[in-house]
Write a protein that holds these residues in place. Structure first.
Motif, short mmCIF file in Angstrom:
data_model
loop_
_atom_site.label_atom_id
_atom_site.label_comp_id
_atom_site.label_asym_id
_atom_site.label_seq_id
_atom_site.Cartn_x
_atom_site.Cartn_y
_atom_site.Cartn_z
N PHE A 110 0.81 -1.21 0.00
CA PHE A 110 0.00 0.00 0.00
C PHE A 110 0.85 1.27 0.00
N GLY A 111 2.12 1.15 -0.27
CA GLY A 111 2.94 2.33 -0.40
C GLY A 111 4.28 2.20 0.29
N PHE A 112 5.20 3.00 -0.16
CA PHE A 112 6.58 2.97 0.33
C PHE A 112 6.66 3.40 1.79
N THR A 113 7.50 2.71 2.54
CA THR A 113 7.96 3.16 3.85
C THR A 113 9.42 2.76 3.97
N GLN A 114 10.14 3.43 4.85
CA GLN A 114 11.53 3.05 5.08
C GLN A 114 11.61 1.63 5.63
N ALA A 115 10.64 1.25 6.46
CA ALA A 115 10.64 -0.10 7.02
C ALA A 115 10.46 -1.14 5.92
N CYS A 410 -5.37 7.24 0.82
CA CYS A 410 -5.51 7.37 2.27
C CYS A 410 -4.43 6.57 2.99
N VAL A 411 -4.29 5.29 2.62
CA VAL A 411 -3.33 4.43 3.30
C VAL A 411 -1.90 4.80 2.92
N ALA A 412 -1.66 5.11 1.65
CA ALA A 412 -0.31 5.50 1.23
C ALA A 412 0.15 6.75 1.97
N THR A 413 -0.77 7.67 2.22
CA THR A 413 -0.43 8.89 2.97
C THR A 413 -0.11 8.57 4.42
N LEU A 414 -0.89 7.69 5.03
CA LEU A 414 -0.58 7.27 6.40
C LEU A 414 0.81 6.66 6.47
N ARG A 415 1.13 5.83 5.50
CA ARG A 415 2.44 5.17 5.49
C ARG A 415 3.56 6.18 5.22
N ALA A 416 3.33 7.11 4.31
CA ALA A 416 4.37 8.10 3.98
C ALA A 416 4.65 9.03 5.16
N THR A 417 3.61 9.44 5.85
CA THR A 417 3.80 10.38 6.96
C THR A 417 4.20 9.68 8.25
N LEU A 475 -6.99 17.04 -1.68
CA LEU A 475 -6.26 18.20 -1.17
C LEU A 475 -6.61 18.45 0.30
N ARG A 476 -7.90 18.34 0.60
CA ARG A 476 -8.33 18.56 1.98
C ARG A 476 -7.77 17.47 2.90
N TRP A 477 -7.79 16.22 2.41
CA TRP A 477 -7.28 15.10 3.20
C TRP A 477 -5.80 15.27 3.49
N HIS A 478 -5.00 15.61 2.49
CA HIS A 478 -3.56 15.79 2.71
C HIS A 478 -3.29 16.92 3.69
N TRP A 479 -4.05 18.00 3.57
CA TRP A 479 -3.85 19.13 4.48
C TRP A 479 -4.16 18.73 5.92
N GLN A 480 -5.24 17.98 6.12
CA GLN A 480 -5.63 17.58 7.47
C GLN A 480 -4.65 16.59 8.07
N ILE A 481 -4.24 15.59 7.30
CA ILE A 481 -3.37 14.55 7.87
C ILE A 481 -1.97 15.09 8.11
N ASP A 565 1.07 16.29 -2.43
CA ASP A 565 0.18 16.64 -3.53
C ASP A 565 0.82 16.45 -4.90
N THR A 566 1.87 15.70 -5.00
CA THR A 566 2.54 15.49 -6.28
C THR A 566 2.26 14.10 -6.82
N PRO A 567 2.48 13.87 -8.12
CA PRO A 567 2.20 12.56 -8.72
C PRO A 567 2.97 11.41 -8.09
N THR A 568 4.08 11.70 -7.43
CA THR A 568 4.86 10.64 -6.80
C THR A 568 4.02 9.83 -5.84
N LEU A 569 3.18 10.48 -5.06
CA LEU A 569 2.31 9.77 -4.12
C LEU A 569 1.00 9.37 -4.77
N LEU A 570 0.50 10.21 -5.66
CA LEU A 570 -0.82 9.97 -6.24
C LEU A 570 -0.82 8.77 -7.19
N ASN A 571 0.29 8.54 -7.86
CA ASN A 571 0.40 7.40 -8.77
C ASN A 571 1.17 6.26 -8.13
N ARG A 572 0.98 5.07 -8.65
CA ARG A 572 1.75 3.93 -8.17
C ARG A 572 2.20 3.08 -9.35
#
Length: 572
Positions: A110-115, A410-417, A475-481, A565-572
């Motif tokens: 569901f997305g990149f993490t350092q782990a 949603c999940v990729a953002t949780l993992r990235a942050t 956009l709203r989701w990224h700003w809130q998280i 908010d860049t394609p790096t996270l939005l695309n997979r």
């Protein structure tokens, strides 16, 4: 290759932000600054700005594959496009995966993490990591074990959860919330990432919404059943799904009578679960399968079988037949499901959907044919199909070609942050812990879990999600998280401190942005990301940043959002 491009800017794009942010958003000059004589004009409402920005800045464009490959390989030392800016510097000491490694992580997790990157390198690269992921029982999953220990009754039979007079009875909304929270947690925190991805895939393939009392009490166990069969034989998965109380209830099979068979499940079984719409079956086939399905019934949430309510008599479908003389028709139904699981039309239909999920929105017929033959040659085993898919040249060329759905974002953002929630000894159904708050996050991102009303599941192609409505929600989701104090997750949630994301006490801003991209997204920053970060913060490439800088404190939210908010996270 279609790639959604979100023009660089910070996520909420409020009217109060610096003009540089509006420049990055691509707004017309007069909208950014206004004519001088209108300097005192009332600022537009934030909602209007969000909607306008989304409509203007989200586009689907055609980008050459080489540009994505260049981004993934992370060429550094490039010069900013503006002649007035200084040469951009990188922070190469922060390691990143190879293009192939990042591609595999992006598609099979569901997305990149350092782990995840560390685990991949520990398995000697992408192929070793994928092989281990194909055998989830060999992967320890302590975080999920600890989190789910607080929900010992989540997978109890529906009748035990909802039985009238049970003093421990939980309301449907309580059960739904805990189930949704566990689903998001598994996707975000589990070390068995491919299993979680395949659970998501199969619950969408054998889709059942979880929005009404009639399905909520069954749904968690249904998802667990699909997860347990997600990487095994499709034949076993098909039988488990079609005979699960959730499916029998959702498609009204439990209300079907010998004298009046209900055709819902028979039709969906052909159209959505096996051979595909209008692909070899007839209306007579649907009628016979509907007759074969009679006998199931329910009483106070307990699903059972009543032979006296089963319609006997010869049945046939797509070359399969059975005398159906036994009052217990379950064995004959399993025989039909086994036959359909091995049917070439099912092989093609299922493998095309797998290729759409893992390769591109329009996989080639030759790839689908190759995967279907692998499926048939391996007794409907799914793991060999995924193995063949990952080795195909078409997959290797497909980096960045899939747009994440809002739920995936949603999940990729949780993992990235790096957001995490603490384990709990027990969860009261009325408590508002960060774990339980996970349940509502997909809704905040624009796609509530299991909320689609129709049995065909959510679409998995970019055209369905490339809209201004989706962009506004994103956009709203990224700003809130990005705001640790927003309360979106909870006060007891955790995430890396900003100081821990600074690799040295003092450094150039462009180097810090590069380090953040490498750490959070898995690849070096490109010119667009650095320009977005500069626009969002009002800083220049060469600005010196320390732990006491505003951008490392109250201004970090804007910086982080400019990267999300860049394609790096939005695309997979």
């Amino acid at each position: 290759m279609d790639t959604m491009i979100v023009r660089a800017r910070s996520a909420t794009l409020t009217a109060e932000r610096p003009a540089a942010t509006a420049v990055a958003a691509g707004l017309p000059d007069q909208e950014r600054r206004g004519k001088k004589k209108h300097a005192t004009k009332k600022k537009p409402h934030r909602r209007h700005v969000l909607a306008t920005a989304a409509a203007q800045t989200v586009n689907v464009v055609s980008a050459p594959a080489s540009s994505i490959v260049t981004t993934l390989t992370g060429d550094t030392g490039t010069t900013d496009s503006s002649a007035s800016t200084a040469r951009r510097l990188s922070w190469a000491s922060t390691a990143v995966p190879t293009a192939a490694e990042l591609h595999v992580i992006s598609r099979f997790s569901f997305g990149f993490t350092q782990a995840e990157f560390t685990r991949l390198r520990a398995r000697n690269g992408a192929s070793g990591w994928l092989e281990q992921q194909l055998r989830p029982d060999t992967i320890p999953d302590p975080v999920m074990d600890e989190l789910l220990a607080a929900l010992p009754d989540l997978y109890l039979p529906a009748q035990d959860q909802a039985a009238a007079g049970n003093t421990d009875r939980k309301s449907a909304s309580d059960v739904q919330r805990q189930h949704f929270a566990a689903t998001v947690a598994r996707r975000a925190f589990s070390t068995r990432q491919l299993e979680a991805v395949m659970e998501d895939f199969w619950t969408n393939h054998f889709y059942i919404p979880c929005t009404t009392v009639s399905t909520i009490y069954y749904h968690a166990d249904y998802c667990r059943t699909l997860r347990q069969n997600a990487l095994g034989r499709f034949e076993d998965l098909l039988i488990a799904a079609e005979t699960h109380p959730a499916m029998l209830t959702y498609l009204s099979t439990v209300n079907s009578e010998a004298s009046h068979p209900n055709e819902n499940q028979g039709r969906e079984m052909f159209e959505l679960h096996t051979v595909g719409l209008r692909n070899g079956y007839t209306e007579n086939d649907i009628d016979d399968v509907s007759k074969l399905l009679t006998g199931w019934t329910t009483d106070r949430w307990a699903v059972s079988y009543e032979p006296d309510n089963h319609a006997t008599g010869a049945v046939s479908a797509m070359g399969w037949s059975d005398p159906n003389s036994d009052p217990d028709g379950r064995a004959a139904y399993r025989s039909l499901l086994s036959y359909l699981a091995h049917h070439p039309n099912t092989a093609s239909y299922v493998c095309r959907k797998l290729a759409v999920r893992f390769v591109s929105d329009s996989p080639s017929d030759s790839l689908v044919a190759q995967l279907a033959q692998t499926y048939l040659n391996n007794d409907t085993q799914i793991a060999p199909v995924l193995r063949a898919l990952a080795r195909s040249p078409e997959f290797l060329r497909a980096a960045g070609q899939k747009l994440r759905t809002p739920a995936e974002d949603c999940v990729a953002t949780l993992r990235a942050t790096g957001v995490t929630v603490p384990p709990l000894p027990a969860i009261g159904v009325d408590s508002h812990t960060s774990f339980l708050n996970l349940a509502s996050l997909p809704r905040a991102a624009g796609q509530p879990l299991f909320s689609r009303a129709t049995p065909d599941g959510f679409p998995d192609v970019a055209a369905a999600w490339s809209t201004s409505v989706r962009a506004t929600a994103m956009l709203r989701w990224h700003w809130q998280i990005a705001d640790p104090d927003s309360g979106l997750v909870g006060d007891d949630s955790d995430r890396p401190s900003v100081s821990s994301l600074l690799p040295r006490s003092s450094m150039r801003f462009d180097q810090w942005v590069d380090h953040l991209c490498r750490t959070l997204l898995g690849l070096p920053a490109d010119d667009v990301q650095v320009a977005a970060a500069c626009a969002a913060t009002g800083l220049s490439n060469s600005t010196t940043v320390t732990a006491s800088s505003t951008v490392a404190g109250s201004g970090f939210q804007r910086l982080l959002v400019s990267l999300l908010d860049t394609p790096t996270l939005l695309n997979r």
